[in-house]
Scaffold this motif. Structure first.
Motif, PDB file in Angstrom:
ATOM      1  N   LYS A 229       1.939 -18.700 -39.099  1.00  0.00           N
ATOM      2  CA  LYS A 229       2.609 -17.613 -38.389  1.00  0.00           C
ATOM      3  C   LYS A 229       3.184 -16.628 -39.401  1.00  0.00           C
ATOM      4  O   LYS A 229       4.131 -16.942 -40.119  1.00  0.00           O
ATOM      5  CB  LYS A 229       3.746 -18.165 -37.524  1.00  0.00           C
ATOM      6  CG  LYS A 229       3.424 -18.329 -36.060  1.00  0.00           C
ATOM      7  CD  LYS A 229       4.700 -18.677 -35.282  1.00  0.00           C
ATOM      8  CE  LYS A 229       4.420 -18.737 -33.778  1.00  0.00           C
ATOM      9  NZ  LYS A 229       5.627 -19.017 -32.998  1.00  0.00           N
TER      10      LYS A 229
ATOM     11  N   LEU B 237       6.378 -11.010 -37.709  1.00  0.00           N
ATOM     12  CA  LEU B 237       5.897 -10.005 -36.777  1.00  0.00           C
ATOM     13  C   LEU B 237       5.896  -8.638 -37.446  1.00  0.00           C
ATOM     14  O   LEU B 237       6.848  -8.279 -38.145  1.00  0.00           O
ATOM     15  CB  LEU B 237       6.775  -9.971 -35.524  1.00  0.00           C
ATOM     16  CG  LEU B 237       6.783 -11.253 -34.683  1.00  0.00           C
ATOM     17  CD1 LEU B 237       7.769 -11.105 -33.532  1.00  0.00           C
ATOM     18  CD2 LEU B 237       5.393 -11.554 -34.143  1.00  0.00           C
TER      19      LEU B 237
ATOM     20  N   GLU C 225       8.573   0.586 -30.932  1.00  0.00           N
ATOM     21  CA  GLU C 225       8.978  -0.733 -30.450  1.00  0.00           C
ATOM     22  C   GLU C 225       9.190  -0.758 -28.948  1.00  0.00           C
ATOM     23  O   GLU C 225       9.035  -1.801 -28.305  1.00  0.00           O
ATOM     24  CB  GLU C 225      10.255  -1.180 -31.166  1.00  0.00           C
ATOM     25  CG  GLU C 225      10.049  -1.513 -32.632  1.00  0.00           C
ATOM     26  CD  GLU C 225      11.209  -2.296 -33.207  1.00  0.00           C
ATOM     27  OE1 GLU C 225      12.120  -2.658 -32.431  1.00  0.00           O
ATOM     28  OE2 GLU C 225      11.185  -2.561 -34.415  1.00  0.00           O
TER      29      GLU C 225
ATOM     30  N   CYS D  40       6.293  -2.190 -26.877  1.00  0.00           N
ATOM     31  CA  CYS D  40       5.958  -3.612 -26.974  1.00  0.00           C
ATOM     32  C   CYS D  40       6.667  -4.441 -25.897  1.00  0.00           C
ATOM     33  O   CYS D  40       7.874  -4.346 -25.724  1.00  0.00           O
ATOM     34  CB  CYS D  40       6.313  -4.146 -28.349  1.00  0.00           C
ATOM     35  SG  CYS D  40       5.448  -3.315 -29.702  1.00  0.00           S
TER      36      CYS D  40
ATOM     37  N   ASN E  90       5.788  -7.976 -25.716  1.00  0.00           N
ATOM     38  CA  ASN E  90       5.962  -9.263 -26.388  1.00  0.00           C
ATOM     39  C   ASN E  90       5.314  -9.205 -27.768  1.00  0.00           C
ATOM     40  O   ASN E  90       4.862  -8.141 -28.212  1.00  0.00           O
ATOM     41  CB  ASN E  90       5.433 -10.433 -25.535  1.00  0.00           C
ATOM     42  CG  ASN E  90       3.929 -10.360 -25.276  1.00  0.00           C
ATOM     43  OD1 ASN E  90       3.189  -9.680 -25.986  1.00  0.00           O
ATOM     44  ND2 ASN E  90       3.475 -11.073 -24.258  1.00  0.00           N
ATOM     45  N   GLU E  91       5.231 -10.339 -28.426  1.00  0.00           N
ATOM     46  CA  GLU E  91       4.783 -10.375 -29.824  1.00  0.00           C
ATOM     47  C   GLU E  91       3.357  -9.874 -29.999  1.00  0.00           C
ATOM     48  O   GLU E  91       3.021  -9.276 -31.028  1.00  0.00           O
ATOM     49  CB  GLU E  91       4.886 -11.812 -30.358  1.00  0.00           C
ATOM     50  CG  GLU E  91       6.295 -12.379 -30.386  1.00  0.00           C
ATOM     51  CD  GLU E  91       6.684 -13.091 -29.097  1.00  0.00           C
ATOM     52  OE1 GLU E  91       7.696 -13.810 -29.090  1.00  0.00           O
ATOM     53  OE2 GLU E  91       5.958 -12.903 -28.087  1.00  0.00           O
TER      54      GLU E  91
ATOM     55  N   ARG F  10       2.958  -6.160 -31.011  1.00  0.00           N
ATOM     56  CA  ARG F  10       3.271  -5.715 -32.372  1.00  0.00           C
ATOM     57  C   ARG F  10       2.024  -5.772 -33.257  1.00  0.00           C
ATOM     58  O   ARG F  10       1.784  -4.883 -34.075  1.00  0.00           O
ATOM     59  CB  ARG F  10       4.383  -6.577 -32.973  1.00  0.00           C
ATOM     60  CG  ARG F  10       5.756  -6.311 -32.346  1.00  0.00           C
ATOM     61  CD  ARG F  10       6.827  -7.176 -32.976  1.00  0.00           C
ATOM     62  NE  ARG F  10       8.155  -6.786 -32.508  1.00  0.00           N
ATOM     63  CZ  ARG F  10       8.904  -5.838 -33.074  1.00  0.00           C
ATOM     64  NH1 ARG F  10       8.452  -5.188 -34.135  1.00  0.00           N
ATOM     65  NH2 ARG F  10      10.088  -5.545 -32.593  1.00  0.00           N
TER      66      ARG F  10
ATOM     67  N   TRP G 286      -1.246 -16.309 -35.374  1.00  0.00           N
ATOM     68  CA  TRP G 286       0.075 -16.406 -34.745  1.00  0.00           C
ATOM     69  C   TRP G 286      -0.039 -17.073 -33.375  1.00  0.00           C
ATOM     70  O   TRP G 286       0.748 -17.971 -33.043  1.00  0.00           O
ATOM     71  CB  TRP G 286       0.690 -15.010 -34.607  1.00  0.00           C
ATOM     72  CG  TRP G 286       2.132 -15.032 -34.229  1.00  0.00           C
ATOM     73  CD1 TRP G 286       3.209 -14.973 -35.059  1.00  0.00           C
ATOM     74  CD2 TRP G 286       2.673 -15.145 -32.895  1.00  0.00           C
ATOM     75  NE1 TRP G 286       4.382 -15.044 -34.348  1.00  0.00           N
ATOM     76  CE2 TRP G 286       4.090 -15.154 -33.012  1.00  0.00           C
ATOM     77  CE3 TRP G 286       2.109 -15.242 -31.633  1.00  0.00           C
ATOM     78  CZ2 TRP G 286       4.930 -15.245 -31.906  1.00  0.00           C
ATOM     79  CZ3 TRP G 286       2.942 -15.358 -30.521  1.00  0.00           C
ATOM     80  CH2 TRP G 286       4.328 -15.343 -30.662  1.00  0.00           C
TER      81      TRP G 286
ATOM     82  N   ASP H 277       1.519 -20.677 -32.350  1.00  0.00           N
ATOM     83  CA  ASP H 277       2.463 -20.634 -31.236  1.00  0.00           C
ATOM     84  C   ASP H 277       1.991 -21.526 -30.092  1.00  0.00           C
ATOM     85  O   ASP H 277       2.801 -22.213 -29.445  1.00  0.00           O
ATOM     86  CB  ASP H 277       2.611 -19.183 -30.760  1.00  0.00           C
ATOM     87  CG  ASP H 277       3.742 -18.997 -29.765  1.00  0.00           C
ATOM     88  OD1 ASP H 277       4.908 -19.209 -30.154  1.00  0.00           O
ATOM     89  OD2 ASP H 277       3.465 -18.661 -28.604  1.00  0.00           O
TER      90      ASP H 277
ATOM     91  N   GLN I   6       1.278 -15.335 -21.540  1.00  0.00           N
ATOM     92  CA  GLN I   6       1.620 -14.559 -22.728  1.00  0.00           C
ATOM     93  C   GLN I   6       0.679 -13.365 -22.873  1.00  0.00           C
ATOM     94  O   GLN I   6       1.103 -12.241 -23.174  1.00  0.00           O
ATOM     95  CB  GLN I   6       1.485 -15.482 -23.939  1.00  0.00           C
ATOM     96  CG  GLN I   6       2.270 -15.115 -25.159  1.00  0.00           C
ATOM     97  CD  GLN I   6       2.222 -16.245 -26.176  1.00  0.00           C
ATOM     98  OE1 GLN I   6       1.339 -17.102 -26.146  1.00  0.00           O
ATOM     99  NE2 GLN I   6       3.168 -16.262 -27.073  1.00  0.00           N
TER     100      GLN I   6
ATOM    101  N   SER J  93       1.554  -8.966 -21.826  1.00  0.00           N
ATOM    102  CA  SER J  93       1.624  -8.005 -22.929  1.00  0.00           C
ATOM    103  C   SER J  93       1.369  -6.576 -22.444  1.00  0.00           C
ATOM    104  O   SER J  93       0.665  -6.347 -21.452  1.00  0.00           O
ATOM    105  CB  SER J  93       0.598  -8.362 -24.007  1.00  0.00           C
ATOM    106  OG  SER J  93      -0.724  -8.157 -23.536  1.00  0.00           O
TER     107      SER J  93
END
Length: 772
Positions: A149, A152, A158, A161, A163-164, A167, A513, A517, A531, A535
């Protein structure tokens, strides 16, 4: 296995470079001449793999001059009998590789003209020169390194975005000068979500509820609702059935029926109960070897028995026994590890560090089963040794997820270890009767050591090795497959090939990542899916611009939403569900819907229970697409036309084609016509104005309100057809005479037939069967 790396579209993902059409941009802000560090994995290895490894790679049988360019030790060593070196770190001029790729002498240059591999282009030559100048540093193949990982990425916008994931994707967009699209409309998002998570179009009620929900978490609520539906497990199962080559017949000439459908019920159940992926794999690879294994664990091992099985008298049993285990080895390696290991069946792999001996060590895990090469001719039974028998009481209690249809016992082909150990040989040239060196079971050393202090030399040990968090492939491969199902294209485009000939990941840091995760959160599949769909990357409009199409025609950088036709099964499901015909029953034996007459009999040996096609009736006609009976010698024609897997081998990625036959299916398939007729009759029985009826049908099928132009066109078409059918009511009766479902009494045939034509037109809209 691919013959050459697709260099035309080499994606130098680590540098943000697309070698075709996007120019040579990089993190350093320029071409290869200004980059501070050339990456062997992302820039050099693809060139060597494409141009050099055929003669100077892992395959010792094809190696020229004793030179391996895939290993630093060999590449730096003196050439045979000469005081010259292939690569001299820091000195391109002294490196024989650089001299030869820049030479114009046909007798000296590499690749040789006789190889037909083609010369390196200017960019490729420049990259190799720069790499050698920088020290010619080798790296382990990216897919064989344990994922980590990374922090980020910092991004400018920002607020965009969610969630992760965002990014990572936004960082790539910024690198190539692209900006994300606006969010899709609520109607578009709901349709997209429903198709991705359930394979069904959202109902009118669901559309209205979501449109009217203005709360801040309305989107997440609808995601959770869809994930909780039983249809979710059915949708997720479709891809896994492709991986597992699930079918309802044995597959060779006699091609009789078999009963593996109870395993399909288990797969649906496993997805719906959110079984962790590591357990999901372990049970399928070695459920029978678990301590105190129950029937559910043993049933899961049917995954390995879904391969073709011969029922033809006169075969050589040992030949087919070996063939079955070769199939298991390929399914394990391609479906779970994303490697083309089958290339090493006959010789060392030409491109990946997998020897023929490595291959047969992997093969040895499956070579110990009780399975027979020949276990009876056609009609000898719906399952082959070893089998699992499931009684009625067991389906009512322990295995209540199995949809039992009658009182007969259910018999499934499963795995079971032989009573005596079987010796495994390397098979010379891959031939069953040419045994060579004796080998013991072990997993692929290039991927991860198989430490016998931790892992037993059986399938359970292999399963534990596969699901270890130190295995660099398992989580990456599954995350990539799920990404492919959601976004239409994997982060690694070559879904079944993470080896040196495969495509590089477009977003390597994101892939790693997500993989880490995923493992850190208990291999939770529903969480992974959520997830992705939560996004901002997923929620974008699929609208494209000239700039985006020119810069990124394949949408590699994800600056717009995915747009592609839904899978074959979902096309059928959309038609059935929106018309009200869909039978929502979960699981059970496969069914035989409408099929062109005579086509089945033309491909059969006229023996066994499948000698004639016997169409089902009543509710069985309206089951979801994944329950359609798959005869391996003749897969369902309508589904194959829409690129469904023919299921005769492990398939991790379906083709996407456009042919005139697809239009002919939508125009003439009895299921589409019957759905149009049923919906038309139901609406015609009401006193609602036809304009409202057409608007409702459009909303139900396309999942949005029609605009004024569409309404004018469809209403005009209705009036034309109504006039024609009123004038000739006999033709109205002919048009409505389709399908086995009952007709509604006391309706005007002319009105119903005219509306049926309009509905059929809406079903034939590209937008109806496209996720956008």
């Amino acid at each position: 296995m691919k013959a050459a790396f697709p260099i035309k579209y080499v994606l130098l993902a680590g540098a943000g470079i697309l070698a075709a059409g996007l120019g040579w941009n990089s993190l350093a802000g320029g071409g290869f001449g200004t980059r501070k560090a050339i990456s062997y994995n992302y820039q050099i290895r693809p060139i060597l793999s494409d141009k050099c490894f055929a003669c100077h790679g892992p395959d010792a049988n094809k190696r020229e001059a004793g030179l391996r360019l895939d290993l630093a030790k060999s590449a730096y060593a003196p050439l045979e009998g000469k005081e010259r070196f292939a690569i001299v770190p820091g000195n391109p001029a002294a490196s024989e590789v650089y001299r030869r790729i820049t030479s114009a002498d046909p007798g000296y240059q590499m690749p040789t003209p006789e190889s037909h591999l083609g010369l390196l282009n200017e960019n490729e030559v420049g990259l190799i020169k720069k790499w050698i100048s920088q020290g010619a540093k080798y790296e382990q193949h990216w897919a064989f390194t344990v994922p980590k990982k990374e922090a980020l990425p910092d991004v400018g916008n920002e607020d965009w975005c969610k969630n992760e994931i965002d990014r990572f994707t936004l960082e790539k967009m910024d690198e190539v000068g692209l900006a994300p699209n606006e969010e899709a409309t609520k109607a578009q998002l709901l349709k997209r979500l429903a198709l991705d998570l359930t394979g069904l179009a959202p109902s009118l009620d669901m559309q209205q509820q979501f449109a009217g929900d203005h709360s801040g978490n309305a989107y997440e609520k609808i995601v959770d609702k869809l994930l909780s539906q039983k249809a979710y497990g059915e949708k997720m199962a479709i891809h896994w059935l492709d991986v597992a080559r699930f079918a309802d017949s044995y597959g060779y000439q006699n091609d009789d029926a078999r009963t593996q459908w109870a395993w399909r019920d288990w797969v649906i159940h496993a997805f719906n109960t959110n079984m962790p992926y590591d357990r999901f794999l372990t049970w399928q690879l070695a459920g029978d070897l678990l301590p105190n294994a129950g029937k559910e664990q043993i049933l899961a091992t049917a995954f390995l028995r879904n391969h073709k099985i011969t029922e033809e008298d006169g075969v050589i049993p040992e030949e087919y026994r070996v063939e079955y285990h070769l199939d298991k080895t390929k399914t394990f390696s391609s479906g779970l590890l994303g490697l083309t290991v089958e290339c090493a069946q006959c010789h060392d792999h030409k491109y990946d560090p997998i020897s023929q001996e490595d291959y047969y060590r992997l093969f040895a895990f499956f070579n110990t089963s009780k399975e027979k090469g020949f276990d009876g001719s056609a009609g000898s039974g719906p399952a082959k040794t070893p089998v699992l028998t499931i009684s009625g009481s067991e389906t009512e209690q322990l295995l209540n997820f199995i949809n039992r249809k009658d009182t007969a016992r259910i018999v499934v082909s499963v795995m079971g270890e032989g009573d005596e150990p079987r010796i495994t040989h390397v098979l010379n040239r891959g031939v069953y009767d040419a045994p060579g060196k004796v080998v013991t079971a072990s997993a692929l050393p290039a991927v991860m050591p198989f430490d016998t202090a931790w892992y037993a030399r059986n399938r359970l040990g292999l399963a534990q090795w596969t699901t270890s968090k130190q295995n660099p492939l398992t989580a990456r491969v599954f995350v990539n497959q799920v990404w492919q199902e959601i976004f239409g294209r994997g982060l690694v485009k070559s879904t079944g090939d993470f080896g040196m000939q495969g495509d590089l990941p477009t977003h390597p840091a994101l892939l790693d990542w997500l993989a880490v995760d995923f493992m850190d959160h208990g291999w939770n599949i529903k969480r992974l899916v959520k997830q992705m769909v939560m996004s901002a990357t997923y929620r974008q409009s699929s609208r494209s611009t000239k700039e985006k199409t020119e810069k990124d025609p394949e949408n590699i950088y994800l600056s717009r939403g995915a747009r592609y036709r839904v899978p074959a099964e979902s096309i059928r499901d959309i038609v059935l569900s929106t018309s009200g015909l869909l039978n929502t029953e979960i699981g059970g034996p496969s069914v035989k819907p409408y099929q062109p007459k005579g086509i089945w009999e033309a491909t059969t040996a006229n023996r066994g229970s499948l000698a004639r096609y016997v169409q089902d009736t009543a509710g069985a006609l309206y089951r979801r697409g994944l329950y359609t009976f798959i005869k391996l010698t003749l897969p369902p024609p309508a589904m194959i036309i829409f690129d469904a897997s023919n299921r005769d081998h492990c398939e991790v990625k379906r083709q996407k084609t456009n042919t005139p036959l697809q239009a002919l299916v939508m125009l003439n398939d009895p299921t589409v016509l019957e759905a149009s007729r049923v919906l038309a009759e139901r609406l015609s029985a009401s006193r609602t104005p036809v304009e409202r009826q057409i608007s409702e049908v459009f909303q139900r099928i396309v999942c949005r309100q029609p605009d004024a132009g569409e309404m004018q066109l469809l209403t005009g078409y209705y009036q034309e057809e109504l006039a024609a059918f009123t004038k000739n009511r006999h033709k109205a009766g002919i048009a409505l005479d389709v399908g086995d479902s009952r007709h509604l009494p006391k309706i005007d045939p002319a009105r119903a037939a005219a509306l049926m034509r309009v509905i059929s037109t809406i079903y034939n809209m590209e937008e109806t069967i496209t996720k956008s």
